[in-house]
Write a protein that holds these residues in place. Structure first.
Motif, PDB file in Angstrom:
ATOM      1  N   ILE A  66    -101.864 -77.228  65.636  1.00  0.00           N
ATOM      2  CA  ILE A  66    -100.988 -77.785  64.579  1.00  0.00           C
ATOM      3  C   ILE A  66    -100.101 -78.799  64.875  1.00  0.00           C
ATOM      4  O   ILE A  66    -100.022 -79.866  64.252  1.00  0.00           O
ATOM      5  CB  ILE A  66    -100.186 -76.602  63.843  1.00  0.00           C
ATOM      6  CG1 ILE A  66    -100.899 -75.452  63.162  1.00  0.00           C
ATOM      7  CG2 ILE A  66     -99.134 -77.130  62.714  1.00  0.00           C
ATOM      8  CD1 ILE A  66    -100.213 -74.341  62.816  1.00  0.00           C
ATOM      9  N   VAL A  67     -99.518 -78.631  65.819  1.00  0.00           N
ATOM     10  CA  VAL A  67     -98.598 -79.867  66.458  1.00  0.00           C
ATOM     11  C   VAL A  67     -99.749 -81.196  66.827  1.00  0.00           C
ATOM     12  O   VAL A  67     -99.304 -82.055  66.348  1.00  0.00           O
ATOM     13  CB  VAL A  67     -97.892 -79.603  67.853  1.00  0.00           C
ATOM     14  CG1 VAL A  67     -97.105 -80.628  68.499  1.00  0.00           C
ATOM     15  CG2 VAL A  67     -96.955 -78.269  67.553  1.00  0.00           C
ATOM     16  N   ALA A  89     -85.355 -79.926  64.323  1.00  0.00           N
ATOM     17  CA  ALA A  89     -85.946 -79.528  62.971  1.00  0.00           C
ATOM     18  C   ALA A  89     -87.240 -79.630  62.838  1.00  0.00           C
ATOM     19  O   ALA A  89     -87.874 -78.801  62.158  1.00  0.00           O
ATOM     20  CB  ALA A  89     -85.097 -80.679  62.263  1.00  0.00           C
ATOM     21  N   MET A  90     -88.062 -80.505  63.503  1.00  0.00           N
ATOM     22  CA  MET A  90     -89.352 -80.713  63.534  1.00  0.00           C
ATOM     23  C   MET A  90     -90.287 -79.680  64.083  1.00  0.00           C
ATOM     24  O   MET A  90     -91.380 -79.222  63.594  1.00  0.00           O
ATOM     25  CB  MET A  90     -89.948 -81.971  64.067  1.00  0.00           C
ATOM     26  CG  MET A  90     -91.610 -82.174  64.001  1.00  0.00           C
ATOM     27  SD  MET A  90     -91.902 -83.834  64.852  1.00  0.00           S
ATOM     28  CE  MET A  90     -91.468 -85.123  63.855  1.00  0.00           C
ATOM     29  N   ALA A  91     -89.638 -78.871  65.076  1.00  0.00           N
ATOM     30  CA  ALA A  91     -90.101 -78.017  65.731  1.00  0.00           C
ATOM     31  C   ALA A  91     -89.947 -76.614  64.898  1.00  0.00           C
ATOM     32  O   ALA A  91     -91.062 -75.842  64.469  1.00  0.00           O
ATOM     33  CB  ALA A  91     -89.661 -77.486  67.216  1.00  0.00           C
ATOM     34  N   HIS A  92     -89.270 -76.692  64.175  1.00  0.00           N
ATOM     35  CA  HIS A  92     -89.166 -75.424  63.105  1.00  0.00           C
ATOM     36  C   HIS A  92     -90.082 -75.732  61.936  1.00  0.00           C
ATOM     37  O   HIS A  92     -90.456 -74.366  61.547  1.00  0.00           O
ATOM     38  CB  HIS A  92     -87.363 -75.667  62.460  1.00  0.00           C
ATOM     39  CG  HIS A  92     -87.191 -74.699  61.304  1.00  0.00           C
ATOM     40  ND1 HIS A  92     -86.973 -73.340  61.474  1.00  0.00           N
ATOM     41  CD2 HIS A  92     -87.328 -74.976  59.835  1.00  0.00           C
ATOM     42  CE1 HIS A  92     -86.946 -72.994  60.112  1.00  0.00           C
ATOM     43  NE2 HIS A  92     -87.213 -73.919  59.313  1.00  0.00           N
ATOM     44  N   ASN A  93     -89.939 -76.924  61.465  1.00  0.00           N
ATOM     45  CA  ASN A  93     -90.826 -76.912  60.351  1.00  0.00           C
ATOM     46  C   ASN A  93     -92.541 -76.767  60.644  1.00  0.00           C
ATOM     47  O   ASN A  93     -93.225 -76.097  59.963  1.00  0.00           O
ATOM     48  CB  ASN A  93     -90.760 -78.430  59.819  1.00  0.00           C
ATOM     49  CG  ASN A  93     -89.622 -78.621  58.991  1.00  0.00           C
ATOM     50  OD1 ASN A  93     -88.762 -77.863  58.758  1.00  0.00           O
ATOM     51  ND2 ASN A  93     -89.336 -80.088  58.754  1.00  0.00           N
ATOM     52  N   LEU A  94     -93.046 -77.251  61.985  1.00  0.00           N
ATOM     53  CA  LEU A  94     -94.137 -76.817  62.359  1.00  0.00           C
ATOM     54  C   LEU A  94     -94.395 -75.542  62.570  1.00  0.00           C
ATOM     55  O   LEU A  94     -95.586 -75.110  62.384  1.00  0.00           O
ATOM     56  CB  LEU A  94     -94.334 -77.827  63.519  1.00  0.00           C
ATOM     57  CG  LEU A  94     -94.267 -79.136  63.250  1.00  0.00           C
ATOM     58  CD1 LEU A  94     -94.970 -80.145  64.467  1.00  0.00           C
ATOM     59  CD2 LEU A  94     -95.204 -79.863  61.936  1.00  0.00           C
TER      60      LEU A  94
END
Length: 499
Positions: A20-21, A487-492
């Motif tokens: 996904i990342v 924040a990006m890690a949380h969203n992904l």
């Protein structure tokens, strides 16, 4: 045993978070980041590869550059994601704190827009809250704004005392040297004042104690004033800062194992969420959430070139300035104010303990007259203006009762000696009434219920599940990059869960 070794792609499951990342970051435009590379010299690791490594590392709760370097040599998912590239910890650290600085927010916004297009979140309804995260700074080396002010005043006082001594020396003479400036504004003026005092005492019989004090002042005070000026410049309007990370402010944290209210250097993270996805983030250097909302909202508008339809927040954001800003931007404000819940408890049958509060008194708008609890008119006697910490001007109207003498309600109404004088902020009362109507509406009740599990759950995930309770980097710019990676890690991670 196998004759040919398997490919890395066969060892990574199809729905693994690392894929996904990789997929989402492949669709991001990194032209602004790529332009920071000059070209020439030895070949560099591609910024997209380093960005994928960092985001996936934060998704896996790896925040140390050395641990990320280790994972690139041992973890099959990191090896697959990097394509076998093995940047060392210095390369990873320099990319995170240098190349990504001032560039990551644009990348984050692209990912949020992509997730919105895929239906994971909406930019129309925001749920806002703040949480404090400890800075990577020494907890016991600090600078206080009041301490700087006190030190300046002490130097000014001692300069005046030295000049008083000069006046005593010249008491028997008709001509007194010109009086110097005593305000400790900059090192040059302090040096000039000390030099003028020395010149005035030249050739005179001076006490040993005064000579020692002048020698100490000439050696230390100009340097002290220069240091105070530099510290005040870094402080700005704040009341405190850390010496090891000047961007951090000392704040009271909820995590207080000693139960002694110890202040710690921290940043106040402001986050807007939707469907438990972080839509926008900013860092405030103030302890109160109230003063951080407008800057946070303006950052959202600048990032996405639009305003949300509604914004929901708790009572920490309920101020006249915030209500007015949201109204001017035509945003439905489901924002509580102080005593909102207390009012609801009183409405549900509990006794009103503040019937004599100025806001509870009847007001006739046509005649601009308030009426006291006994029904007597109170005349308008003027206005009082106040400025908030952000410079916002509030106007209060003053009303005075005509005759409180002998009133049977006086003991409960007020304690003043003369007639009662009240202050009413009519604009704030209007805005609170508007907010109350929205909060008690069917939509408002739904938004208030949703806010609890939307934005607060995000903070719980960051601090508990991701174990991110303290920044690794120092400095406001670098810390903003780091919280963006979180924040990006949380969203992904949420995308992987819902995929």
């Amino acid at each position: 045993m196998s004759l040919l070794p398997p490919s890395y792609d066969e060892l990574v499951p199809q729905h693994h978070p690392v894929r996904i990342v990789n997929t989402i970051l492949d669709s991001v435009d990194l032209i602004s980041l790529e332009q920071t590379y000059r070209g020439g010299g030895t070949s560099s690791y591609h910024p997209k590869v380093l960005l994928k490594i960092l985001v996936y590392a934060y998704l896996r709760n790896l925040y140390s550059s050395r641990k990320i370097e280790q994972a690139l040599n041992e973890n099959i998912h990191f090896i697959w994601l990097s394509g076998g590239a093995k940047p060392d910890h210095n390369t990873i650290s320099n990319f995170r704190s240098g190349k990504l600085k001032d560039k990551f927010k644009q990348i984050f916004n692209q990912v949020v827009v992509l997730l919105a297009e895929q239906g994971y979140l909406s930019l129309k309804e925001l749920y806002v809250d703040g949480t404090k995260i400890e800075a990577n700074a020494n907890r016991y080396t600090f600078v206080w704004g009041k301490s700087i002010k006190t030190s300046r005043e002490r130097i000014e006082k001692q300069l005046r005392e030295l000049w008083n001594y000069v006046e005593k020396v010249y008491a028997e003479q008709e001509q007194l040297p010109n009086t110097p400036e005593f305000e400790a504004i900059d090192p040059e003026k302090v040096s000039a004042t000390i030099a003028q005092i020395n010149q005035a005492l030249e050739g005179k019989a001076v006490e040993k104690k005064i000579k020692q004090k002048l020698g100490y002042a000439q050696k230390h005070w100009p340097g002290n004033i220069a240091r105070y000026n530099e510290q005040q410049k870094k402080l700005g309007h704040r009341g405190s800062m850390s010496k090891t990370d000047p961007g951090a402010t000392f704040m009271r944290m909820k995590d207080d194992p000693m139960k002694n209210g110890q202040l710690k250097p921290a940043y106040n993270l402001q986050a807007s969420t939707n469907n438990q996805f972080i839509v926008n983030y900013t860092l405030a250097q103030t302890t109160a959430d109230t003063t951080a909302l407008i800057a946070h909202l303006e950052d959202f508008q600048e990032s996405y070139l639009q305003t949300p339809q509604s914004l929901t927040a708790d009572a920490g954001y309920g101020s006249q300035e915030n209500y007015q800003a949201l109204e001017n931007k035509d945003i439905e404000a489901y924002v509580k104010y102080n005593y909102f819940h207390k009012e609801q408890r009183q409405t549900n049958g509990k006794q009103d303990k503040a019937p004599f509060h100025p806001d509870k008194l009847y007001y006739n708008k046509e005649t601009d007259t308030c009426y006291c609890p006994m029904g007597q008119p109170m005349e308008h006697i003027g206005q009082q203006k106040r400025k908030t910490g952000n410079g916002y001007l509030q106007v209060y109207d003053l009303y005075r009762a005509k005759n409180c003498k002998g009133c049977p309600l006086r003991g409960s109404c007020h304690k003043a000696k003369g007639n009662r004088i009240i202050m009413r902020n009519h604009e704030l009362i209007r805005l609170k009434a508007k907010a109350k109507a929205l909060l008690l509406s069917k939509e408002g009740i739904a938004h208030r219920k949703r806010r609890c599990w939307d934005v607060e759950a995000v903070f719980g995930n960051i601090k508990q599940n991701m174990d991110f309770k303290r920044f690794m980097l120092r400095g406001l710019d670098k810390v903003e990059t780091e919280i963006g990676l979180v924040a990006m890690a949380h969203n992904l991670k949420k995308v992987g869960i819902r995929a």
